[in-house]
Design a protein around this motif. Structure first.
Motif, PDB file in Angstrom:
ATOM      1  N   UNK A   1     -17.096 -18.169 -64.341  1.00  0.00           N
ATOM      2  CA  UNK A   1     -16.569 -16.915 -63.802  1.00  0.00           C
ATOM      3  C   UNK A   1     -15.192 -17.125 -63.210  1.00  0.00           C
ATOM      4  N   UNK A   2     -14.403 -16.052 -63.259  1.00  0.00           N
ATOM      5  CA  UNK A   2     -13.078 -16.025 -62.635  1.00  0.00           C
ATOM      6  C   UNK A   2     -13.012 -14.751 -61.803  1.00  0.00           C
ATOM      7  N   UNK A   3     -12.751 -14.919 -60.497  1.00  0.00           N
ATOM      8  CA  UNK A   3     -12.672 -13.784 -59.574  1.00  0.00           C
ATOM      9  C   UNK A   3     -11.216 -13.531 -59.194  1.00  0.00           C
ATOM     10  N   UNK A   4     -10.819 -12.256 -59.244  1.00  0.00           N
ATOM     11  CA  UNK A   4      -9.455 -11.846 -58.915  1.00  0.00           C
ATOM     12  C   UNK A   4      -9.516 -10.817 -57.786  1.00  0.00           C
ATOM     13  N   UNK A   5      -8.666 -11.002 -56.776  1.00  0.00           N
ATOM     14  CA  UNK A   5      -8.558 -10.018 -55.696  1.00  0.00           C
ATOM     15  C   UNK A   5      -7.780  -8.824 -56.239  1.00  0.00           C
TER      16      UNK A   5
ATOM     17  N   UNK B   1     -12.780  -8.452 -58.483  1.00  0.00           N
ATOM     18  CA  UNK B   1     -13.299  -8.286 -59.842  1.00  0.00           C
ATOM     19  C   UNK B   1     -13.569  -9.667 -60.423  1.00  0.00           C
ATOM     20  N   UNK B   2     -14.815  -9.885 -60.857  1.00  0.00           N
ATOM     21  CA  UNK B   2     -15.213 -11.179 -61.399  1.00  0.00           C
ATOM     22  C   UNK B   2     -15.636 -11.009 -62.848  1.00  0.00           C
ATOM     23  N   UNK B   3     -15.003 -11.763 -63.730  1.00  0.00           N
ATOM     24  CA  UNK B   3     -15.353 -11.760 -65.148  1.00  0.00           C
ATOM     25  C   UNK B   3     -16.219 -12.978 -65.438  1.00  0.00           C
ATOM     26  N   UNK B   4     -17.350 -12.743 -66.077  1.00  0.00           N
ATOM     27  CA  UNK B   4     -18.280 -13.812 -66.458  1.00  0.00           C
ATOM     28  C   UNK B   4     -18.186 -14.021 -67.962  1.00  0.00           C
ATOM     29  N   UNK B   5     -18.047 -15.282 -68.378  1.00  0.00           N
ATOM     30  CA  UNK B   5     -17.908 -15.623 -69.797  1.00  0.00           C
ATOM     31  C   UNK B   5     -18.853 -16.764 -70.158  1.00  0.00           C
ATOM     32  N   UNK B   6     -19.195 -16.839 -71.443  1.00  0.00           N
ATOM     33  CA  UNK B   6     -19.997 -17.978 -71.900  1.00  0.00           C
ATOM     34  C   UNK B   6     -19.076 -19.082 -72.416  1.00  0.00           C
ATOM     35  N   UNK B   7     -19.668 -20.159 -72.909  1.00  0.00           N
ATOM     36  CA  UNK B   7     -18.902 -21.325 -73.358  1.00  0.00           C
ATOM     37  C   UNK B   7     -18.029 -21.031 -74.573  1.00  0.00           C
ATOM     38  N   UNK B   8     -18.228 -19.908 -75.234  1.00  0.00           N
ATOM     39  CA  UNK B   8     -17.393 -19.496 -76.377  1.00  0.00           C
ATOM     40  C   UNK B   8     -16.295 -18.534 -75.937  1.00  0.00           C
ATOM     41  N   UNK B   9     -16.118 -18.370 -74.625  1.00  0.00           N
ATOM     42  CA  UNK B   9     -15.139 -17.482 -74.020  1.00  0.00           C
ATOM     43  C   UNK B   9     -15.429 -16.000 -74.302  1.00  0.00           C
TER      44      UNK B   9
ATOM     45  N   UNK C   1     -16.829 -12.465 -73.273  1.00  0.00           N
ATOM     46  CA  UNK C   1     -17.038 -11.745 -72.026  1.00  0.00           C
ATOM     47  C   UNK C   1     -18.483 -11.261 -71.949  1.00  0.00           C
ATOM     48  N   UNK C   2     -19.204 -11.727 -70.929  1.00  0.00           N
ATOM     49  CA  UNK C   2     -20.601 -11.331 -70.723  1.00  0.00           C
ATOM     50  C   UNK C   2     -20.690 -10.100 -69.839  1.00  0.00           C
ATOM     51  N   UNK C   3     -19.970 -10.140 -68.708  1.00  0.00           N
ATOM     52  CA  UNK C   3     -20.011  -9.017 -67.778  1.00  0.00           C
ATOM     53  C   UNK C   3     -18.809  -9.055 -66.866  1.00  0.00           C
ATOM     54  N   UNK C   4     -18.537  -7.895 -66.237  1.00  0.00           N
ATOM     55  CA  UNK C   4     -17.479  -7.786 -65.237  1.00  0.00           C
ATOM     56  C   UNK C   4     -18.099  -7.129 -64.010  1.00  0.00           C
ATOM     57  N   UNK C   5     -17.977  -7.814 -62.889  1.00  0.00           N
ATOM     58  CA  UNK C   5     -18.525  -7.349 -61.621  1.00  0.00           C
ATOM     59  C   UNK C   5     -17.390  -6.926 -60.714  1.00  0.00           C
ATOM     60  N   UNK C   6     -17.513  -5.753 -60.119  1.00  0.00           N
ATOM     61  CA  UNK C   6     -16.560  -5.306 -59.109  1.00  0.00           C
ATOM     62  C   UNK C   6     -17.314  -5.189 -57.790  1.00  0.00           C
ATOM     63  N   UNK C   7     -16.877  -5.952 -56.810  1.00  0.00           N
ATOM     64  CA  UNK C   7     -17.546  -5.967 -55.503  1.00  0.00           C
ATOM     65  C   UNK C   7     -16.542  -5.547 -54.457  1.00  0.00           C
TER      66      UNK C   7
END
Length: 171
Positions: free
Chosen positions: A132-136, A155-163, A165-171
């Motif tokens: 995951x990569x989280x961006x302010x 905003x956090x983007x979740x990816x698998x080992x093939x890059x 995009x699995x999901x995007x979370x906004x908290x």
């Protein structure tokens, strides 16, 4: 405000410091292990859900998946790094999941999550490794019933080992 030892894992600073970080990556994580059928089963136990899409490759393929899929709520968990690894000291320090927003500087001792939205883009399968990569995205200073603070959007983007995009979370 004074900081009591052991009470907060937040980054000290000002809201101006936080506002200067808008657009920056504040956390990058990689899951400690690949998703397993056991992880999927344990998640199903916790949420009390019996659905053959998650336990039967045949049923999942009949619905357009390549194999049994994980419940979507497992994605976030599988992006967490190990709390401890062999060879590290064993002690009584608390082992807590990393919180991306804790890297954002500001006055105070606590974070309160007020909302979480997650958009799912691709299925999570056994064998996948999640990162995951989280961006302010924004900092909005505000006074509420609990006091002076700020609303942070991360905003956090979740990816698998093939890059993928699995999901995007906004908290």
């Amino acid at each position: 405000h004074h900081r009591m030892a052991g009470v907060s894992n937040l980054t000290p600073g000002t809201w101006a410091d936080a506002e200067a970080m808008v657009g920056a990556v504040i956390a990058t994580l990689e899951g400690a292990d690949a998703v397993s059928a056991g992880d999927i089963r344990r998640k199903l136990e916790v949420i009390g859900w019996d659905c053959p899409l998650h336990t039967s490759d045949e049923v999942a393929r009949a619905h357009g998946y390549r194999a049994a899929v994980s419940p979507v709520s497992l994605t976030r968990t599988m992006a967490l790094p190990a709390y401890w690894s062999p060879g590290e000291p064993v002690d009584d320090r608390p082992r807590l999941a990393p919180i991306a927003a804790a890297a954002v500087p500001g006055p105070g001792l606590a974070l309160i999550a007020t909302s979480i939205r997650i958009a799912y883009h691709a299925p999570l399968y056994a064998g996948d490794i999640v990162s995951s990569v989280a961006v302010l995205k924004s900092v909005t200073p505000k006074t509420t019933r609990v006091g002076v603070g700020a609303f942070l959007a991360v905003e956090t983007a979740y990816r698998n080992q093939h890059d993928e995009l699995l999901s995007v979370e906004t908290m």
